[in-house]
Structures are given as C-alpha cells and as structure tokens.
Design a protein around this motif. Structure first.
Motif, short mmCIF file in Angstrom:
data_model
loop_
_atom_site.label_atom_id
_atom_site.label_comp_id
_atom_site.label_asym_id
_atom_site.label_seq_id
_atom_site.Cartn_x
_atom_site.Cartn_y
_atom_site.Cartn_z
N ASP A 81 39.26 -29.45 0.51
CA ASP A 81 40.28 -29.68 1.53
C ASP A 81 39.69 -30.30 2.79
OD1 ASP A 81 42.57 -29.02 0.28
OD2 ASP A 81 42.65 -26.94 0.97
N ALA A 82 38.45 -29.92 3.11
CA ALA A 82 37.82 -30.45 4.32
C ALA A 82 37.76 -31.98 4.25
CB ALA A 82 36.42 -29.87 4.48
N ARG A 85 44.13 -25.75 9.48
CA ARG A 85 44.06 -27.07 10.14
C ARG A 85 45.45 -27.50 10.55
NH1 ARG A 85 42.46 -27.52 5.24
NH2 ARG A 85 40.36 -28.21 5.74
N HIS A 115 48.47 -26.17 8.31
CA HIS A 115 47.99 -25.60 7.06
C HIS A 115 47.53 -24.18 7.37
CE1 HIS A 115 44.89 -25.94 3.51
NE2 HIS A 115 45.83 -25.06 3.29
N ARG A 123 37.07 -19.49 -3.20
CA ARG A 123 37.75 -19.98 -2.00
C ARG A 123 36.99 -21.13 -1.37
NH1 ARG A 123 40.52 -15.84 2.08
NH2 ARG A 123 42.21 -16.10 0.60
N THR A 154 46.95 -13.50 -8.96
CA THR A 154 46.06 -13.78 -7.83
C THR A 154 46.83 -13.74 -6.51
OG1 THR A 154 46.39 -16.17 -7.88
CG2 THR A 154 44.64 -15.30 -9.27
N GLN A 155 48.16 -13.65 -6.59
CA GLN A 155 48.97 -13.51 -5.37
C GLN A 155 49.95 -12.35 -5.55
OE1 GLN A 155 50.78 -17.19 -4.31
NE2 GLN A 155 48.81 -18.13 -3.84
N ARG A 215 46.95 -19.87 6.15
CA ARG A 215 46.75 -18.90 5.07
C ARG A 215 47.39 -17.60 5.52
NH1 ARG A 215 40.93 -18.55 3.92
NH2 ARG A 215 41.31 -20.30 2.52
N GLY A 245 48.60 -12.32 2.30
CA GLY A 245 48.77 -12.14 0.86
C GLY A 245 47.84 -13.02 0.04
N GLY A 246 47.21 -14.01 0.68
CA GLY A 246 46.27 -14.86 -0.03
C GLY A 246 46.77 -16.27 -0.23
N GLU A 275 53.91 -24.48 -0.51
CA GLU A 275 52.70 -23.81 -0.96
C GLU A 275 51.60 -24.80 -1.26
OE1 GLU A 275 52.52 -20.35 -3.63
OE2 GLU A 275 54.70 -20.37 -3.38
N MET A 276 50.38 -24.46 -0.88
CA MET A 276 49.22 -25.28 -1.20
C MET A 276 48.43 -24.54 -2.27
SD MET A 276 49.33 -27.82 1.11
CE MET A 276 47.83 -28.35 1.90
N LEU A 318 41.91 -33.37 3.17
CA LEU A 318 42.94 -33.20 4.20
C LEU A 318 42.42 -33.60 5.57
CD1 LEU A 318 44.63 -29.82 3.18
CD2 LEU A 318 45.28 -32.15 2.59
N GLU A 331 48.27 -20.04 0.56
CA GLU A 331 48.16 -21.04 1.61
C GLU A 331 49.45 -21.84 1.67
OE1 GLU A 331 44.62 -23.37 1.24
OE2 GLU A 331 43.36 -21.59 1.02
N LEU A 332 49.90 -22.10 2.90
CA LEU A 332 51.17 -22.80 3.07
C LEU A 332 51.01 -23.94 4.06
CD1 LEU A 332 53.35 -19.60 3.65
CD2 LEU A 332 53.32 -20.94 1.54
N ALA A 333 51.81 -24.97 3.84
CA ALA A 333 51.95 -26.03 4.84
C ALA A 333 53.28 -25.78 5.54
CB ALA A 333 51.94 -27.39 4.18
N THR A 364 37.74 -24.66 -2.88
CA THR A 364 38.97 -25.27 -2.39
C THR A 364 38.81 -25.70 -0.93
OG1 THR A 364 40.48 -24.19 -3.91
CG2 THR A 364 41.36 -24.73 -1.76
N GLU A 365 38.12 -24.88 -0.13
CA GLU A 365 37.96 -25.25 1.28
C GLU A 365 37.13 -26.50 1.46
OE1 GLU A 365 36.52 -21.82 3.33
OE2 GLU A 365 38.55 -21.01 3.63
#
Ligand SMILES: Nc1nc2c(ncn2[C@@H]2O[C@H](COP(=O)(O)OP(=O)(O)O)[C@@H](O)[C@H]2O)c(=O)[nH]1
Ligand SMILES: [Mg+2]
Lengths: 89, 628
Positions: free
Chosen positions: B214-215, A51, A60, B207, B101-102, A62, A65-66, B427-428, B218, A68-70, B210-211
């Motif tokens: 966020d919907a 978004r 926002h 996932r 997880t990352q 992704r 690597g998985g 990072e989110m 955000l 999520e960043l702003a 979280t989505e």
C-alpha cells in the motif's frame, strides 16, 4: 490569557495519519448512522488513519475489528471522535 | 424436483460466499475481491448424503438486514430475497458466511440473522487465512455462545462439499429456533480467537506485507503513476500479444477458404461459405485471443485486491466528473462488456452518480470494439512501427475513458441530482495471490462464450447480411466498376447496398461510402458485425480467385471512378465513430432494465450516435486538411 493548547481533534477528517481515536458519535440521519455502524464505523470503535488521499480525497482507515476502509472526507467530518487521540497502537 | 429447503448464503461483501458456493455446488459464481461482484442471485442444487435436495443461493453482500436499504442497490436485492422467502413461507435456512479474519465485524450481522426466526448456521470461512495470521477459531465455544451451529472452514478445505451439504441438511431437519438476546460481540470475538504460539509475529508479518504494498500503490504520486502504467500495459498487451495469434487464425481462415473453393467451385454455395461464413463470422473469430487476454487481466486485478486500491486512487478525479469511487468497478468492467457493468452499477449507493455512471458506461472500450480497431490499425497504419500501432490502440482506450468523463461532466448539468448524496465507504481487502485455476477457468469461460456467440448470433447475422448483399434489389448497379463480375454487379444493386447509398449524403462528410454504411447498419445491433460485414462485402468484391486478407482488400478498395476509396483519414473517422456510438442492443436493453424507463436507453442511443457523427466528421475533415 489561558494556556495555549493544541486544538482537540473532534472529528475523523481532522485525525492525522498514524494516529487513532475512539468514535463517540455520528452526526447524520439515523438511517445513515445505522448503515455506518453495520459496516464497522460505529460508536465505541477505535479508528486509525493510515493515509489521506490528496486534494480532499478518501481517508484510508483501520477499525478495531481489523477491517480497513476507505471513507469519504465529507462523511468523516460527521464522525465525532472522543478526547484522548494517540499514536497508532 | 422441488428441493427440501432453500439455503441462502448471507454475509458481508468479500466474506467468501461465492467461493464457498462454488466449492459446495461445483458452480461458477463469479468470485471477486470487491463488493458488487455478485449482483445477480445465483442458485444451484446439491444433494446431502442423507438424501435431502438443497437449493443453495449465493446472495450479494449485506452489512445488515435491519433498518432501511435502497431497494435498487445490491444490498437491497439481497434483502428482498430474504423478505420474499419469509412472505412466501419458503423452507429457508440462513447460512451466514463469515470471514473468520474479521470475526467481530461479522458477528453483528449474526445477531440480526438470529432474530429472523429461521434456522441459522454460521460458516466461518477463510480459516486458512486466519491460521496464517497466527490464530485459530474455537468453533465449539462460538457455537455455545451464539446458540447456532458454527463450522470453521475454508473454501479450499478438502471434503467441504459433503461436509457442508450434510450440515445444512441437519440444520434444516432440526429446525432449531436461534436465541434472540444481544451479546457483546467485541468480547466474544476476543474469547473465541485462540492465539497460537507466535501469533503476534504471524499477524504482524501478514499485515506488514499489505502495508508495504500500500505504501507504494497508494502513494500520492507513485500510486497514480503505477495505476496509469498498469492500464497502459494492459491495453498494449491486448494488442501486441494477440496480434500474431490473430494473424495466424486469419491465415487458417484463408487456407480453408481456398480449399472450399477448390472443392465446391465458385457457385453461390461456395460464396455463402467463403464470403458469408468465413468472411463474416471467421474474421470475428480471429479476435479470440484479445478477449481472453483482457479477461485474464481483469481477473488478476480483481483477485489480487488491486481493484479497491484503484478505487481509492481514482475517487477524487471521478468525483470531479460527477461520478465517484464506486463508479470505478463498473467503468473497469465495461472494458470487457458494458452489459454486466451496467448491472454492477447497483453497488453505487448515490442515485445521481449511479444514473450518470450507467449513461456513460457504453463509452468505455468494450471488447467488441477490438476487432474494428485492430482491423483499421493493421490496414491503414501497416507501415508504422509496432510501437506506433500499440500506442494508437492504447490511445483509443483512453479516448473512450476521456469521452466518458466529458459526457458525465456535461450530463451533470442536465441529469438532476435525485435525492440526497450518499457518501462512499469502501472496504480495502488485504492483497491476495490469485489462483491460477480460478483465473484459467474464468478465461476459458470467456473464450468459449465468445466462440459460441460467433457460432450463433454472429454467424446468423453474417449469413443474413450475405443474403442481403447477394440477392439483387432495386438499387443502381451501375456503380459497379467496369468489367466487374456478375456477383459484384448484383451486390451493387442489392437491398443492403441501396440502404447504404441512401445514407451517403449524411456519411460522406465523415468519409464513409455506402460499403462502410452497410457495415454501420450491420453493426447497429452489435458492433462486432462491422468487421464481419466488411469481410462479406469485400469477400464478394474480391471475386473467386482472390484470397488476400481483408486488410489488403480494404487498402485496395476503389471508388466508382477508380480512386482509392479509403485512407488513414477514413480510418481515424471510423475509429472516432466506434469510440462514441452505442452500437449494441444488449447494452440498451440493460440500461432499460436498470433505469426502468425507455427514456434513458433512447437518450443513450441518441447522444452517442449524435456525438459519433459530429466527431467523425470533424476528425475526417481535419485529417484530410492535414493531408492524411
Ligand atoms: N484464503 C482464503 N481466501 C478466500 C477464501 N474464500 C474466499 N477467499 C477470497 O476472498 C475474496 C472474496 O471471495 P468471494 O467468494 O468473492 O466473496 P463474496 O463477496 O462473499 O462472494 C476472494 O479474493 C477469494 O479468493 C478462503 O476460504 N480462504
Ligand atoms: Mg460474491
């Protein structure tokens, strides 16, 4: 007259929500670029825009690597994308 | 005792370093869902089963340890620690805390750490979360590929303390130099993550949660609304939930005071205990519940992952005011206390933004202002509805935020941008359910710290103020109302009263008389002392057999001519003063430390007091004109 085509998306700030593309270059100082790569926004990474905040706010995204960043819109302007933008995976 | 080795926990922000540190050391590192939560280095010692004493250090998050980093930033502080350990030939082991997880993102840092030439171990934590996503980490394969020890674990795994400390001791003893070469981390990550049967569904489910959140959170319209609603609810809760408890503590204070006077009579000792100790420190103690509620709320915002969402939402508005998304966490933290907030401004990469943030942080409504606000609202607006009072309290919080934004806009013209602008990347993290035990522990620590503060600094200050108000001085004691007790006459002639009266020409336009001035002088170093000082002054004025609460005494306070001394206009002016003035020595000391100059703390002191005085005068004059 050539064939009308949709203009190619060339930088991250132009990528529409729910679409993804491959990062091909970082137009910035080597120091900033190194920092971005370390965070996970380096060349070869696939980014998906989730978004965009209104009024030129943050993106926002992704990364493959998985994480999520702003991301700052201005910074995104200097993140080059390769051809072959597509629907989110 | 000197430890056998020093183990530095290195990893990206949010990897789980602090959680692991706490699990292994039983320590109290602040755990958070956001970069910058660990800005100070924490260390603790643990003993391995084989006898080695290990010093464990929890570092701020780093993305990379090569290339340049701003030495003022939190990342810079972590790197300095590593560089110093190398230069001083410390017996160092690097334990990389890697969020499993990352994996791919963390492995890039692993390659850098291997090049350091000191023993490295990878603690692949949050494995429980990875399992929920439908995967498992093949630690043996990863260890084989990296050439360093790998442990798949999670902060809440049973027996983690013994296991990790022993493993660290072993790594230290073996002194294995890690190999150097480069590895394709993307390929490696894919090789060592083993999908379980229904990995795809599990992953999608996690996932999706979280989505979905966020919907809403955000959403361009709903998001800001929810955000404002949450903040309002939080500030209102601080007032509404805590008020009855505060009243109860107040009642206990009074009962105790009556008992003391019953036993000790009405001599100076009784006055010291009742007016000085109970009136001063006891009155402040009654605000314990507000502090605890605020702390719990902050912890929930942080632990749930909402902090990063808040940053996303406010970034644009903050940038308009010359701040930025990264200023959000310091600004929010400052609603508890400005001191840690100023330290946490290190997470702001942009130097100009960072300085502006530090300079306006003291305007946020810290918990030390709550006692004064609470007292003024319950005293001078007691006949209003609970909603009105709650709204007023919330309004004071937003007044602080507004003042901060305006100050930043004005400062933007004067505080020149130094160096180039550094853009924001943040990072989110996924949403997480906060842990009741962690929240309870944080609340308990905030509560006990407050009680300790009241029992030490504030208690001593209250006693000193009592002495300054009791020992006769050179002042004019004729201002005492006719027929006043000898103690009240003495107070009017005391040193403190003289000082307060000296300021009256300056303070009269704002409606403050010498008694409020004494309070303002008393609260110069720490604003909690305002209420304490009022407690002492009006405790002495109330005389021996008056056990009315402070609010009643304030309402009934008279001037020398017998007219009511204060009204709602005074209260509003005093509130305005408290919104703006940086009455806090610790804050100024923190500004000095973080800006490495004397100029900026003095600047903060000057501009906040000047603004406080001007606005207080305007508010008082306007309110009086409107007949309040
Ligand atoms: N599920 C799970 N969550 C964890 C684990 N370790 C840390 N977390 C969460 O991850 C977030 C970041 O943890 P923290 O220790 O502050 O990370 P740091 O920034 O590396 O110090 C917090 O919300 C923790 O509750 C773990 O082992 N399992
Ligand atoms: Mg931490």
């Amino acid at each position: 007259m050539g064939v009308r085509r949709t203009p190619a998306v060339t930088s991250l700030d132009l990528l529409a929500p729910q679409r993804s593309a491959l990062i091909t270059g970082l137009r910035m100082s080597e120091r900033e670029a190194a920092w971005l790569r370390a965070i996970g926004l380096g060349e070869g990474v696939e980014v998906t825009v989730l978004r965009r905040a209104p009024l030129g706010g943050l993106l926002h995204v992704r990364v493959s690597g998985g994480a999520e960043l702003a991301v700052d819109r201005e910074l995104a302007r200097n993140v080059e994308l390769g051809p072959g933008e597509k629907e989110r995976p | 005792m000197t430890p056998s080795c020093v183990v530095a926990l290195v990893g990206r922000p949010n990897a789980g370093k602090s959680s692991l540190f706490n699990a292994v050391t039983g320590g109290h590192a602040k755990v958070g869902n956001f970069p910058g939560v660990t800005v100070e280095l924490l260390d603790a010692q643990v003993r391995a089963l084989s006898g080695e004493l290990i010093e464990l250090v929890d570092l701020p998050g780093v993305y990379s340890i090569e290339g340049e980093a701003d030495p003022e930033s939190d990342e810079g502080h972590a790197r300095q620690f590593l560089d110093r350990a190398r230069d001083e030939h410390k017996p160092l082991v690097i334990a990389q805390v890697l969020d499993s997880t990352q994996l791919e993102l963390g492995l890039g840092l692993t390659l850098e750490l291997r090049r350091r030439g000191v023993p490295v171990i990878v603690l692949a934590t949050q494995h429980d979360a990875l399992v929920k996503q439908g995967f498992e980490l093949d630690a043996a394969a990863l260890q084989e590929a990296l050439g360093v020890d790998v442990l798949a674990t999670s902060a809440r795994a049973p027996g983690i303390k013994e296991k990790v400390s022993q493993l660290l001791a072993d790594v230290w003893r073996q002194q294995r130099k890690p190999p150097h070469g480069t590895i394709d981390v993307r390929k490696l990550a894919r090789q060592v993550l083993l999908p379980k049967e229904n990995a795809a569904q599990s992953f999608a489910r996690v996932r999706r949660r979280t989505e979905r959140l966020d919907a809403v959170l955000l959403h361009p319209l709903l998001g800001p609304l929810v955000f404002l609603g949450l903040m309002t609810a939080l500030f209102a809760a601080v007032f509404m939930i805590a008020e009855p408890v505060t009243a109860l503590i107040d009642l206990a204070n009074q009962a105790l005071g009556t008992r003391i006077e019953g036993v000790l009579g009405t001599g100076w000792l009784s006055s010291l205990l009742v007016d000085g100790v109970l009136g001063g420190a006891g009155t402040v103690l009654a605000f314990l519940p507000q502090i605890v509620i605020l702390t719990i709320a902050m912890e929930l915002i942080d632990a749930s992952g909402y902090l990063a969402r808040g940053t996303y939402l406010v970034d644009r508005a903050l940038r308009f005011a010359g701040l930025g998304g990264r200023s959000f966490v310091p600004l929010l933290t400052a609603h508890a206390c400005a001191v840690p907030a100023i330290t946490s401004a290190r997470i702001i990469r942009d130097p100009g933004q960072r300085l502006r943030t530090i300079l306006v942080l003291p305007l946020m409504t810290c918990s030390a202002r709550i006692p004064t606000y609470g007292l003024l609202i319950t005293t001078f607006f007691s006949d209003r509805s609970a909603w009105f009072k709650g709204a007023m309290f919330v309004g004071l919080y937003f007044a602080g935020i507004l003042a901060g934004l305006v100050a930043s806009l004005v400062l933007g013209q004067t505080v020149k941008q130094t160096g180039q602008r550094r853009p924001l990347v943040l990072e989110m993290p996924p949403y997480r359910r906060p842990h009741a035990r962690v929240v309870a522990r944080v609340a308990w620590r905030a509560g006990t710290r407050f009680v300790k503060d009241v029992g030490s600094v504030i208690l001593i200050a209250a006693i000193v103020l009592w002495a300054l108000l009791t020992v006769p001085g050179p002042g004019d004691s004729h201002s005492a109302p006719p027929g006043a007790s000898p103690r009240v006459v003495a107070m009017h002639g005391s040193l403190a009263a003289s000082a307060g009266r000296l300021l009256e020409p300056l303070s009269k336009p704002a409606g403050f008389d010498w008694r409020l001035n004494v309070g303002l002088i008393g609260s110069f170093g720490a604003r909690e002392l305002m209420v304490g000082t009022m407690g002492v002054i009006f405790g002495i004025e109330g005389g021996e057999d008056d056990t009315a609460p402070l609010s009643a005494r304030l309402r009934e306070a008279k001037t020398a001519t017998g007219a009511p001394a204060y009204g709602p206009a005074t209260a509003l002016a005093l509130m305005a003063f408290f919104v703006l003035a940086c009455q806090c020595m610790s804050t100024l000391a923190a500004v000095r430390r973080e800006t490495r100059s004397l100029r900026w703390p003095l600047f903060v002191l000057a501009y906040t007091y000047a603004a406080a005085w001007v606005v207080a005068v305007v508010v008082f004059q306007a309110a009086t004109a409107f007949g309040l």
